[in-house]
Scaffold this motif. Structure first.
Motif: not given
Length: 66
Positions: A23-48
């Protein structure tokens, strides 16, 4: 000269490396203080890996480039 390969890290690996809760990771992503995920397929995402390493170098002052 070739650039080094930038691995894609899945959620559990990112949580292990950062010590953040999900939950902290997604909250930080939303406020811009953590890198956003990158979609790698239809239902899958990852971080660089490079983005996570950059965040780990200075998590307090990290700001997502817009």
């Amino acid at each position: 000269m070739t650039e080094p390969f930038d691995r894609m890290l899945r959620l559990n690996t990112v949580l292990d490396r950062t010590g953040l809760s999900r939950s902290t990771l997604y909250r930080k992503m939303q406020d811009g203080s953590f890198p956003k995920q990158v979609p790698i397929s239809t239902r899958c995402a990852a971080w660089r890996e490079s983005a996570i390493n950059e965040w780990l170098r200075n998590p307090k002052y990290y700001c997502e480039k817009r």
